[in-house]
Design a protein around this motif. Structure first.
Motif, PDB file in Angstrom:
ATOM      1  N   VAL A 279      10.629   8.868  -3.230  1.00  0.00           N
ATOM      2  CA  VAL A 279      11.464   8.642  -2.041  1.00  0.00           C
ATOM      3  C   VAL A 279      10.839   9.164  -0.742  1.00  0.00           C
ATOM      4  CG1 VAL A 279      13.758   9.149  -1.050  1.00  0.00           C
ATOM      5  CG2 VAL A 279      13.547   8.607  -3.486  1.00  0.00           C
ATOM      6  N   HIS A 280       9.811  10.039  -0.811  1.00  0.00           N
ATOM      7  CA  HIS A 280       9.436  10.842   0.366  1.00  0.00           C
ATOM      8  C   HIS A 280       9.116  10.013   1.619  1.00  0.00           C
ATOM      9  CE1 HIS A 280       5.253   9.828  -0.539  1.00  0.00           C
ATOM     10  NE2 HIS A 280       4.890  10.395   0.597  1.00  0.00           N
ATOM     11  N   ASP A 281       8.541   8.831   1.457  1.00  0.00           N
ATOM     12  CA  ASP A 281       8.168   8.024   2.629  1.00  0.00           C
ATOM     13  C   ASP A 281       9.114   6.842   2.864  1.00  0.00           C
ATOM     14  OD1 ASP A 281       6.032   9.348   3.808  1.00  0.00           O
ATOM     15  OD2 ASP A 281       4.506   8.364   2.578  1.00  0.00           O
ATOM     16  N   CYS A 282      10.356   6.950   2.368  1.00  0.00           N
ATOM     17  CA  CYS A 282      11.279   5.798   2.466  1.00  0.00           C
ATOM     18  C   CYS A 282      11.584   5.400   3.913  1.00  0.00           C
ATOM     19  CB  CYS A 282      12.587   6.069   1.708  1.00  0.00           C
ATOM     20  SG  CYS A 282      13.619   7.351   2.442  1.00  0.00           S
TER      21      CYS A 282
ATOM     22  N   LYS B   2       0.826  -1.213   0.000  1.00  0.00           N
ATOM     23  CA  LYS B   2       0.000   0.000   0.000  1.00  0.00           C
ATOM     24  C   LYS B   2       0.865   1.271   0.000  1.00  0.00           C
ATOM     25  CE  LYS B   2      -3.999   1.868   2.404  1.00  0.00           C
ATOM     26  NZ  LYS B   2      -3.900   2.673   3.613  1.00  0.00           N
ATOM     27  N   ARG B   3       1.901   1.237   0.811  1.00  0.00           N
ATOM     28  CA  ARG B   3       2.799   2.406   0.890  1.00  0.00           C
ATOM     29  C   ARG B   3       3.583   2.575  -0.400  1.00  0.00           C
ATOM     30  NH1 ARG B   3       2.542   6.677   3.717  1.00  0.00           N
ATOM     31  NH2 ARG B   3       1.563   5.271   5.177  1.00  0.00           N
ATOM     32  N   TYR B   4       3.929   1.454  -1.040  1.00  0.00           N
ATOM     33  CA  TYR B   4       4.634   1.521  -2.328  1.00  0.00           C
ATOM     34  C   TYR B   4       3.734   2.162  -3.384  1.00  0.00           C
ATOM     35  CZ  TYR B   4       7.324   0.010  -6.388  1.00  0.00           C
ATOM     36  OH  TYR B   4       8.062  -0.016  -7.559  1.00  0.00           O
ATOM     37  N   ARG B   5       2.485   1.739  -3.412  1.00  0.00           N
ATOM     38  CA  ARG B   5       1.517   2.322  -4.347  1.00  0.00           C
ATOM     39  C   ARG B   5       1.317   3.814  -4.080  1.00  0.00           C
ATOM     40  NH1 ARG B   5      -1.535  -2.079  -3.864  1.00  0.00           N
ATOM     41  NH2 ARG B   5      -2.870  -1.178  -2.257  1.00  0.00           N
ATOM     42  N   HIS B   6       1.234   4.150  -2.802  1.00  0.00           N
ATOM     43  CA  HIS B   6       1.119   5.563  -2.425  1.00  0.00           C
ATOM     44  C   HIS B   6       2.324   6.356  -2.957  1.00  0.00           C
ATOM     45  CE1 HIS B   6       0.933   9.179   0.096  1.00  0.00           C
ATOM     46  NE2 HIS B   6       2.075   8.854   0.635  1.00  0.00           N
ATOM     47  N   SER B   7       3.514   5.803  -2.810  1.00  0.00           N
ATOM     48  CA  SER B   7       4.722   6.507  -3.258  1.00  0.00           C
ATOM     49  C   SER B   7       4.708   6.711  -4.777  1.00  0.00           C
ATOM     50  CB  SER B   7       5.980   5.736  -2.839  1.00  0.00           C
ATOM     51  OG  SER B   7       5.980   5.544  -1.435  1.00  0.00           O
TER      52      SER B   7
ATOM     53  N   ALA C 247       1.029  16.785  -3.209  1.00  0.00           N
ATOM     54  CA  ALA C 247       0.921  15.492  -3.903  1.00  0.00           C
ATOM     55  C   ALA C 247       0.704  14.368  -2.890  1.00  0.00           C
ATOM     56  CB  ALA C 247       2.174  15.230  -4.740  1.00  0.00           C
ATOM     57  N   ASP C 248       1.355  14.472  -1.741  1.00  0.00           N
ATOM     58  CA  ASP C 248       1.188  13.477  -0.676  1.00  0.00           C
ATOM     59  C   ASP C 248      -0.276  13.422  -0.229  1.00  0.00           C
ATOM     60  OD1 ASP C 248       2.006  11.692   1.344  1.00  0.00           O
ATOM     61  OD2 ASP C 248       2.420  13.313   2.748  1.00  0.00           O
ATOM     62  N   TYR C 249      -0.893  14.565  -0.277  1.00  0.00           N
ATOM     63  CA  TYR C 249      -2.284  14.662   0.150  1.00  0.00           C
ATOM     64  C   TYR C 249      -3.284  14.178  -0.903  1.00  0.00           C
ATOM     65  CZ  TYR C 249      -5.741  16.318   3.356  1.00  0.00           C
ATOM     66  OH  TYR C 249      -6.751  16.348   4.265  1.00  0.00           O
TER      67      TYR C 249
ATOM     68  N   TYR D   8      10.441  18.257   4.816  1.00  0.00           N
ATOM     69  CA  TYR D   8       9.266  19.008   5.293  1.00  0.00           C
ATOM     70  C   TYR D   8       7.933  18.466   4.784  1.00  0.00           C
ATOM     71  CZ  TYR D   8      12.651  22.356   6.995  1.00  0.00           C
ATOM     72  OH  TYR D   8      13.696  22.954   7.674  1.00  0.00           O
ATOM     73  N   HIS D   9       7.910  17.242   4.218  1.00  0.00           N
ATOM     74  CA  HIS D   9       6.675  16.839   3.525  1.00  0.00           C
ATOM     75  C   HIS D   9       5.491  16.635   4.467  1.00  0.00           C
ATOM     76  CE1 HIS D   9       7.524  12.480   4.416  1.00  0.00           C
ATOM     77  NE2 HIS D   9       6.207  12.383   4.329  1.00  0.00           N
ATOM     78  N   THR D  10       5.731  16.345   5.737  1.00  0.00           N
ATOM     79  CA  THR D  10       4.621  16.111   6.662  1.00  0.00           C
ATOM     80  C   THR D  10       4.150  17.398   7.322  1.00  0.00           C
ATOM     81  OG1 THR D  10       5.509  13.925   7.153  1.00  0.00           O
ATOM     82  CG2 THR D  10       3.864  14.786   8.682  1.00  0.00           C
TER      83      THR D  10
ATOM     84  N   SER E  79      -4.528   7.268  -4.685  1.00  0.00           N
ATOM     85  CA  SER E  79      -5.003   6.255  -3.732  1.00  0.00           C
ATOM     86  C   SER E  79      -5.489   6.840  -2.398  1.00  0.00           C
ATOM     87  CB  SER E  79      -3.938   5.172  -3.515  1.00  0.00           C
ATOM     88  OG  SER E  79      -2.873   5.636  -2.731  1.00  0.00           O
ATOM     89  N   ARG E  80      -5.362   8.152  -2.221  1.00  0.00           N
ATOM     90  CA  ARG E  80      -5.882   8.791  -1.000  1.00  0.00           C
ATOM     91  C   ARG E  80      -7.398   8.931  -1.088  1.00  0.00           C
ATOM     92  NH1 ARG E  80      -1.948   8.993   2.985  1.00  0.00           N
ATOM     93  NH2 ARG E  80      -0.524  10.753   2.688  1.00  0.00           N
ATOM     94  N   ASP E  81      -8.077   8.654   0.004  1.00  0.00           N
ATOM     95  CA  ASP E  81      -9.520   8.895  -0.050  1.00  0.00           C
ATOM     96  C   ASP E  81     -10.083   9.451   1.255  1.00  0.00           C
ATOM     97  OD1 ASP E  81      -9.473   6.684   1.488  1.00  0.00           O
ATOM     98  OD2 ASP E  81     -11.051   5.604   0.441  1.00  0.00           O
TER      99      ASP E  81
HETATM  100 FE    FE Z   1       3.268  10.051   2.017  1.00  0.00          FE
END
Ligand code: FE
Ligand code: DGI
Ligand code: FE
Ligand code: FE
Length: 188
Positions: free
Chosen positions: A49-52, A17-22, A127-129, A109-111, A133-135
């Motif tokens: 890379v942001h959530d590595c 799931k996290r890979y798909r999010h990335s 983009a993270d938001y 600073y992405h979070t 796949s975000r809902d």
């Molecule tokens: Fe993220």
């Protein structure tokens, strides 16, 4: 490391799931970069890379922080949710060999965001938001806003995160609300 090898590593270390999010953040970030005149290649890499560091344990994160003498405040050090950005920016350089200050700060600073966000920081934050796949509730409104006005969309993403934190009686880290107020001033 080239992007193919970075993707292979992410596939190993992240949940499906996290890979798909990335992947979604990378695609959304590239589209936003094209639209708003940022470097699309940097946006795409930063998205991947942001959530590595997201799935490391807190003590693994602390080891990396200590090894690289990163100075962070007590609250950030106590929270996996807040620490994975700074740790991810270290790994971006040390593990993946990407020593680009724009990419590293967008990951750092992405979070939380911060005041005076760079264009690439805003793009990764947003983009993270909004990636496909975000809902969460209201995400479609912010997706539409992102097509028209980057700052408005970033403000909406901050507002929605902060409302959610308030509903949970959670601590709001200073960069989060300072970053949010900074967007308000940019808009009017
Ligand atoms: Fe993220
Ligand atoms: O890593 P992701 O899940 O893709 O997304 P993220 O890096 O934006 O992390 C989101 C989490 O961070 C979410 O649970 C909300 C939390 N967060 C963001 N700002 C703050 C915060 N948590 C606290 N306690 N305080 C903040 O200011
Ligand atoms: Fe994250
Ligand atoms: Fe986020």
């Amino acid at each position: 490391m080239d992007l193919i090898d970075i993707q292979k590593d992410l596939k190993k270390i992240l949940s499906a799931k996290r890979y798909r999010h990335s992947a979604g953040v990378a695609d959304s970030a590239r589209a936003l970069a094209d639209k708003y005149g940022a470097n699309a290649e940097k946006a795409y890499i930063a998205g991947w890379v942001h959530d590595c560091a997201k799935e490391l344990s807190l003590s693994e994160m602390h080891d990396i922080v200590n090894e690289h003498s990163l100075r962070l405040d007590k609250y950030v050090l106590s929270s996996k949710a807040l620490l994975h950005g700074p740790v991810g920016s270290i790994l971006c350089e040390t593990k993946y060999g990407i020593d680009d200050k724009d990419i590293k700060s967008a990951i750092f600073y992405h979070t939380t965001g911060r005041t005076n966000m760079t264009l690439l920081e805003k793009i990764i934050f947003l983009a993270d938001y909004i990636e496909p796949s975000r809902d969460f509730p209201g995400v479609d409104t912010i997706r539409k806003l992102a097509e028209k006005d980057l700052n408005q969309a970033v403000l909406s993403a901050y507002n929605s995160t902060i409302k959610h934190l308030i509903d949970q009686d959670a601590y709001i880290y200073d960069l989060t609300f300072l970053g949010r107020n900074d967007m308000v001033l940019l808009i009017d």
